[in-house]
Design a protein around this motif. Structure first.
Motif, PDB file in Angstrom:
ATOM      1  N   VAL A  37      25.517  19.802  26.103  1.00 22.62           N
ATOM      2  CA  VAL A  37      26.540  20.157  25.120  1.00 22.62           C
ATOM      3  C   VAL A  37      26.664  21.670  25.004  1.00 22.62           C
ATOM      4  O   VAL A  37      27.775  22.217  24.945  1.00 22.62           O
ATOM      5  CB  VAL A  37      26.221  19.525  23.755  1.00 22.62           C
ATOM      6  CG1 VAL A  37      27.198  20.019  22.682  1.00 22.62           C
ATOM      7  CG2 VAL A  37      26.274  18.005  23.848  1.00 22.62           C
ATOM      8  N   ALA A  38      25.542  22.371  24.984  1.00 20.09           N
ATOM      9  CA  ALA A  38      25.576  23.839  24.897  1.00 20.09           C
ATOM     10  C   ALA A  38      26.286  24.437  26.109  1.00 20.09           C
ATOM     11  O   ALA A  38      27.075  25.389  25.974  1.00 20.09           O
ATOM     12  CB  ALA A  38      24.153  24.380  24.789  1.00 20.09           C
ATOM     13  N   GLN A  39      26.016  23.906  27.307  1.00 20.81           N
ATOM     14  CA  GLN A  39      26.663  24.403  28.515  1.00 20.81           C
ATOM     15  C   GLN A  39      28.164  24.131  28.474  1.00 20.81           C
ATOM     16  O   GLN A  39      28.966  24.984  28.884  1.00 20.81           O
ATOM     17  CB  GLN A  39      26.048  23.749  29.745  1.00 20.81           C
ATOM     18  CG  GLN A  39      26.614  24.278  31.067  1.00 20.81           C
ATOM     19  CD  GLN A  39      25.922  23.654  32.267  1.00 20.81           C
ATOM     20  OE1 GLN A  39      24.912  22.980  32.135  1.00 20.81           O
ATOM     21  NE2 GLN A  39      26.495  23.884  33.435  1.00 20.81           N
ATOM     22  N   LEU A  40      28.546  22.961  27.956  1.00 15.31           N
ATOM     23  CA  LEU A  40      29.966  22.643  27.834  1.00 15.31           C
ATOM     24  C   LEU A  40      30.649  23.630  26.896  1.00 15.31           C
ATOM     25  O   LEU A  40      31.750  24.136  27.200  1.00 15.31           O
ATOM     26  CB  LEU A  40      30.133  21.209  27.319  1.00 15.31           C
ATOM     27  CG  LEU A  40      31.563  20.718  27.095  1.00 15.31           C
ATOM     28  CD1 LEU A  40      32.342  20.675  28.407  1.00 15.31           C
ATOM     29  CD2 LEU A  40      31.563  19.332  26.450  1.00 15.31           C
ATOM     30  N   GLU A  41      30.029  23.918  25.753  1.00 24.04           N
ATOM     31  CA  GLU A  41      30.606  24.873  24.812  1.00 24.04           C
ATOM     32  C   GLU A  41      30.730  26.260  25.441  1.00 24.04           C
ATOM     33  O   GLU A  41      31.722  26.968  25.241  1.00 24.04           O
ATOM     34  CB  GLU A  41      29.742  24.941  23.548  1.00 24.04           C
ATOM     35  CG  GLU A  41      29.799  23.692  22.682  1.00 24.04           C
ATOM     36  CD  GLU A  41      28.882  23.752  21.484  1.00 24.04           C
ATOM     37  OE1 GLU A  41      29.315  23.349  20.390  1.00 24.04           O
ATOM     38  OE2 GLU A  41      27.726  24.216  21.650  1.00 24.04           O
ATOM     39  N   GLN A  42      29.719  26.642  26.234  1.00 26.71           N
ATOM     40  CA  GLN A  42      29.748  27.943  26.892  1.00 26.71           C
ATOM     41  C   GLN A  42      30.874  28.018  27.924  1.00 26.71           C
ATOM     42  O   GLN A  42      31.594  29.019  28.000  1.00 26.71           O
ATOM     43  CB  GLN A  42      28.404  28.212  27.575  1.00 26.71           C
ATOM     44  CG  GLN A  42      28.302  29.597  28.210  1.00 26.71           C
ATOM     45  CD  GLN A  42      26.924  29.835  28.807  1.00 26.71           C
ATOM     46  OE1 GLN A  42      26.066  28.971  28.789  1.00 26.71           O
ATOM     47  NE2 GLN A  42      26.717  31.027  29.355  1.00 26.71           N
ATOM     48  N   GLU A  43      31.049  26.950  28.686  1.00 25.28           N
ATOM     49  CA  GLU A  43      32.099  26.935  29.700  1.00 25.28           C
ATOM     50  C   GLU A  43      33.487  26.938  29.074  1.00 25.28           C
ATOM     51  O   GLU A  43      34.418  27.546  29.605  1.00 25.28           O
ATOM     52  CB  GLU A  43      31.932  25.707  30.596  1.00 25.28           C
ATOM     53  CG  GLU A  43      30.695  25.779  31.494  1.00 25.28           C
ATOM     54  CD  GLU A  43      30.419  24.468  32.201  1.00 25.28           C
ATOM     55  OE1 GLU A  43      31.046  23.442  31.814  1.00 25.28           O
ATOM     56  OE2 GLU A  43      29.591  24.448  33.121  1.00 25.28           O
ATOM     57  N   LEU A  44      33.629  26.263  27.927  1.00 27.44           N
ATOM     58  CA  LEU A  44      34.915  26.225  27.249  1.00 27.44           C
ATOM     59  C   LEU A  44      35.184  27.493  26.443  1.00 27.44           C
ATOM     60  O   LEU A  44      36.333  27.807  26.135  1.00 27.44           O
ATOM     61  CB  LEU A  44      34.977  25.014  26.308  1.00 27.44           C
ATOM     62  CG  LEU A  44      34.955  23.637  26.975  1.00 27.44           C
ATOM     63  CD1 LEU A  44      34.858  22.545  25.922  1.00 27.44           C
ATOM     64  CD2 LEU A  44      36.202  23.418  27.829  1.00 27.44           C
TER      65      LEU A  44
END
Length: 301
Positions: A37-44
């Protein structure tokens, strides 16, 4: 899809309410879910969730993203299940929910008969008079009665079901029979699980709120109260037809009877093609009408 793992983790966290529950569902560690989830937020480049000590909440961006991602994930699962062979044997766990009395009297015997044909299948049958959330509570099939509300769920009519407003002749010795919906305010209305009765008025389905001194979330208890002259009750045909036939109950307001009521199997779109769901619903379509017809035509003393 570059974000796929993070999207699946994010949707499950929101749907189930905690990182731990999402990890159990996806059979990974809590830390793995958190990293995804953290990586998804970072990518977005946007925060999707914010955490308090007890709860997880969606940001404004998270609410919009979750709505679209959930549709995407459901569509992907639907595509997978649609590819299953039509001849596939039902397997796994089938999760069902139904109203208590109807489930005990009609659904459970058919569930057990179906299991005898498919012993490799596992059943989880939950009987409750509460209207469950089909998707959020993880059901494959939910049996509902009456006129359905519009929704994104798939519904299949299993059989007809009519509701009658009835009372005993003893009750009508003290009051006149109602001839309009408005006259219900002058009668003792016996209330079941809900304090609204369904009618067709001027071609439209209406729910009319009623009041009375008696309420119980039990169909048999409601029927007994009506038979003993305690007031008017709205009950389905399989309860009252034998008593209408022998004169122990009288039906009123029949011209307002709902014409589109029925018994329905309701299921999520992404599960409708699964063998266990499709074959079970087919089995109900084939066998449930005869069970209800037998109940309606049975005689009572």
């Amino acid at each position: 899809m570059a974000h796929w793992d993070g999207i699946e983790a994010f949707v499950e966290v929101v749907r189930l309410g905690t990182f731990a529950a999402a990890a159990r569902q996806l059979q990974v560690s809590n830390s793995h879910i958190s990293r995804q989830v953290a990586q998804l937020e970072q990518e977005l480049g946007l925060p999707l969730l914010y955490r308090t000590t007890r709860q997880i909440h969606l940001t404004d961006a998270g609410e919009r993203y979750y709505a679209r991602c959930r549709e995407l994930l459901d569509g992907f699962r639907e595509a997978e299940t649609a590819l299953q062979s039509l001849q596939e044997r039902p397997h796994g766990v089938l999760r069902l929910s139904c109203a208590t009395t109807f489930g005990e009297r009609f659904l459970a015997p058919l569930v057990n008969d179906f299991l005898r044909l498919h012993p490799q299948l596992e059943m989880r049958l939950h009987l409750t008079n509460r209207q469950v959330d089909v998707i959020d509570e993880g059901y494959d099939v939910v049996i509902r009665m009456g006129t359905l509300q519009d929704s994104s769920l798939i519904a299949r009519r299993l059989c007809e079901r009519r509701e009658f407003v009835v009372a005993s002749p003893d009750y009508f010795q003290g009051v006149s029979q109602p001839h309009s919906i408005a006259e219900l305010v002058h009668h003792r209305c016996l209330i079941g699980s809900r304090d609204v009765w369904r009618f067709d008025i001027d071609g439209l389905h209406r729910e009319v709120r009623v009041q009375g001194p008696w309420q119980a979330n039990s169909g048999p208890a409601l029927l007994d109260a009506a038979l003993k002259g305690l007031g008017l009750a709205q009950l389905p045909d399989y309860y009252v037809m034998p008593y209408l036939a022998n004169g122990n109950l009288t039906a009123v307001l029949t011209r307002f009877q709902c014409r589109d009521a029925g018994v329905w199997a309701v299921m999520p779109r992404h599960r409708q093609h699964a063998a266990k769901v499709r074959q079970f619903v087919d089995y109900l379509v084939e066998h449930l009408p005869a069970r209800l017809e037998q109940a309606c035509s049975s005689t009572v003393e």
